[in-house]
Write a protein that holds these residues in place. Structure first.
Motif, PDB file in Angstrom:
ATOM      1  N   PHE A 171       0.857  -1.186   0.000  1.00  0.00           N
ATOM      2  CA  PHE A 171       0.000   0.000   0.000  1.00  0.00           C
ATOM      3  C   PHE A 171       0.893   1.236   0.000  1.00  0.00           C
ATOM      4  CE2 PHE A 171      -2.316  -3.363   2.152  1.00  0.00           C
ATOM      5  CZ  PHE A 171      -3.595  -3.295   1.612  1.00  0.00           C
ATOM      6  N   THR A 172       0.711   2.114  -0.983  1.00  0.00           N
ATOM      7  CA  THR A 172       1.459   3.364  -1.033  1.00  0.00           C
ATOM      8  C   THR A 172       0.479   4.524  -0.879  1.00  0.00           C
ATOM      9  OG1 THR A 172       3.130   2.388  -2.482  1.00  0.00           O
ATOM     10  CG2 THR A 172       3.050   4.796  -2.361  1.00  0.00           C
ATOM     11  N   PHE A 173       0.498   5.153   0.284  1.00  0.00           N
ATOM     12  CA  PHE A 173      -0.390   6.284   0.578  1.00  0.00           C
ATOM     13  C   PHE A 173       0.342   7.588   0.293  1.00  0.00           C
ATOM     14  CE2 PHE A 173      -2.029   2.863   3.167  1.00  0.00           C
ATOM     15  CZ  PHE A 173      -3.411   3.038   3.170  1.00  0.00           C
ATOM     16  N   LEU A 208       3.721   7.243   2.458  1.00  0.00           N
ATOM     17  CA  LEU A 208       3.818   6.114   3.375  1.00  0.00           C
ATOM     18  C   LEU A 208       3.698   4.834   2.551  1.00  0.00           C
ATOM     19  CD1 LEU A 208       3.554   4.424   6.035  1.00  0.00           C
ATOM     20  CD2 LEU A 208       1.107   5.045   6.025  1.00  0.00           C
ATOM     21  N   VAL A 209       4.673   3.935   2.671  1.00  0.00           N
ATOM     22  CA  VAL A 209       4.649   2.664   1.945  1.00  0.00           C
ATOM     23  C   VAL A 209       4.564   1.533   2.960  1.00  0.00           C
ATOM     24  CG1 VAL A 209       5.844   1.144   0.336  1.00  0.00           C
ATOM     25  CG2 VAL A 209       6.009   3.641   0.065  1.00  0.00           C
ATOM     26  N   ILE A 218       7.209   2.412   5.717  1.00  0.00           N
ATOM     27  CA  ILE A 218       8.270   3.388   5.469  1.00  0.00           C
ATOM     28  C   ILE A 218       7.690   4.780   5.273  1.00  0.00           C
ATOM     29  CG2 ILE A 218      10.205   4.023   3.984  1.00  0.00           C
ATOM     30  CD1 ILE A 218      10.649   1.438   5.515  1.00  0.00           C
ATOM     31  N   ILE A 219       8.179   5.732   6.068  1.00  0.00           N
ATOM     32  CA  ILE A 219       7.876   7.154   5.893  1.00  0.00           C
ATOM     33  C   ILE A 219       9.217   7.884   5.886  1.00  0.00           C
ATOM     34  CG2 ILE A 219       6.660   9.179   6.771  1.00  0.00           C
ATOM     35  CD1 ILE A 219       4.834   7.340   8.342  1.00  0.00           C
ATOM     36  N   GLY A 220       9.489   8.604   4.797  1.00  0.00           N
ATOM     37  CA  GLY A 220      10.747   9.345   4.728  1.00  0.00           C
ATOM     38  C   GLY A 220      11.970   8.461   4.864  1.00  0.00           C
ATOM     39  N   ASN A 221      11.944   7.293   4.228  1.00  0.00           N
ATOM     40  CA  ASN A 221      13.063   6.350   4.241  1.00  0.00           C
ATOM     41  C   ASN A 221      13.338   5.744   5.617  1.00  0.00           C
ATOM     42  OD1 ASN A 221      13.643   6.717   1.444  1.00  0.00           O
ATOM     43  ND2 ASN A 221      14.758   8.602   1.944  1.00  0.00           N
TER      44      ASN A 221
END
Length: 265
Positions: A171-173, A208-209, A218-221
């Motif tokens: 899911f990529t938000f 967000l992934v 993941i947020i911001g790597n």
């Protein structure tokens, strides 16, 4: 007309089950007796293959691909020659190719049975050929679906999982406003995921992934999986043409859902 397939060997040579000839292998292990032909490949201890996950005292069997063929030739010698060609192709097959979209499944030949119809002097036969998958995935581009979500409500998204087993989604938000609560529910298997993270959607953290296969958020790597609510976790989508993925967000945002069809563990 149904889907057309080809059997492909390790060198990229293709055999079409409709009768295109191929080079024969010297000293083939295949043969035919007076009445029928049958062959089975004993795959030893499937725990060494990626598709045979041990579950307690039992194993989850890998997925098979089977073909039912009807073959006819005017001359008996042509009939036998064509059968040899077919069996040699099965013996060398490394991939089964869907000629409609060129997707390929890595396989091993499992069994072949050729049964000539009585009274036809071996000019007509019904054949069953079965391959066992050696990879849970087909060599294909992942399915991808974009959705716009309405804030402060549950959004029901219909997913077509054409595989044989649960798919593992990503899911990529994306959002330009802060979203501190994301919930994902899978009604068909009671799967649930909830992330309470105050930084998603703030400046510099607009993506967000959630990768359910890798087990990351993941947020911001940076992996923010420690903000996943206890009692929830990464979800899977059951097989079926109309599976529902239910997503709650407090504010409007967008999501991309990607997944690959899976055919065994």
């Amino acid at each position: 007309m149904g889907i057309l397939y080809a059997f492909e060997d390790a060198e990229g040579n293709r055999y079409l089950p409709n009768g295109v000839s191929i080079s024969k292998i010297a000293q083939s292990t295949f043969g035919q007796n007076a009445d029928s032909f049958s062959w089975e490949n004993k795959i030893i201890d499937k725990s060494f293959l990626p598709g045979s996950k041990k579950l307690g005292t039992t194993r989850l069997k890998s997925d098979n691909i089977s073909f039912s063929l009807t073959r006819a030739n005017e001359e008996s010698v042509d009939f036998r020659s064509a059968l040899n060609d077919l069996l040699q192709a099965v013996q060398k097959t490394k991939y089964v190719i869907n000629l409609t979209d060129e997707t390929r499944a890595e396989v091993a030949p499992l069994s072949a049975v050729s049964t000539p119809n009585k009274g036809t002097e071996k000019n007509f036969a019904s054949e069953e050929i079965t391959f066992e998958r050696l990879s849970p995935w087909e060599d294909e581009t992942p399915n991808s679906q974009d959705e716009s979500l309405t804030g402060d409500s549950f959004n029901d998204i219909e997913i077509n999982n054409a595989g044989a087993l649960d798919a593992v989604p990503v899911f990529t938000f994306t959002s330009s406003v802060a979203i501190d609560d994301i919930q994902i529910l899978i009604p068909d298997n009671s799967g649930s995921f909830q992330l309470l993270d105050p930084i998603f959607g703030t400046t510099g953290f607009e993506e967000l992934v959630i990768d359910c296969e890798q087990g990351t958020a993941i947020i911001g790597n940076v992996d923010r999986a420690n903000f996943i609510v206890a009692g929830t976790g990464f979800v899977q989508i059951p097989p079926g043409a109309t599976q529902i993925v239910r997503i709650f967000v407090p504010e409007d945002c967008d999501v991309n859902i990607s997944w690959r069809n899976r055919y065994y563990v």
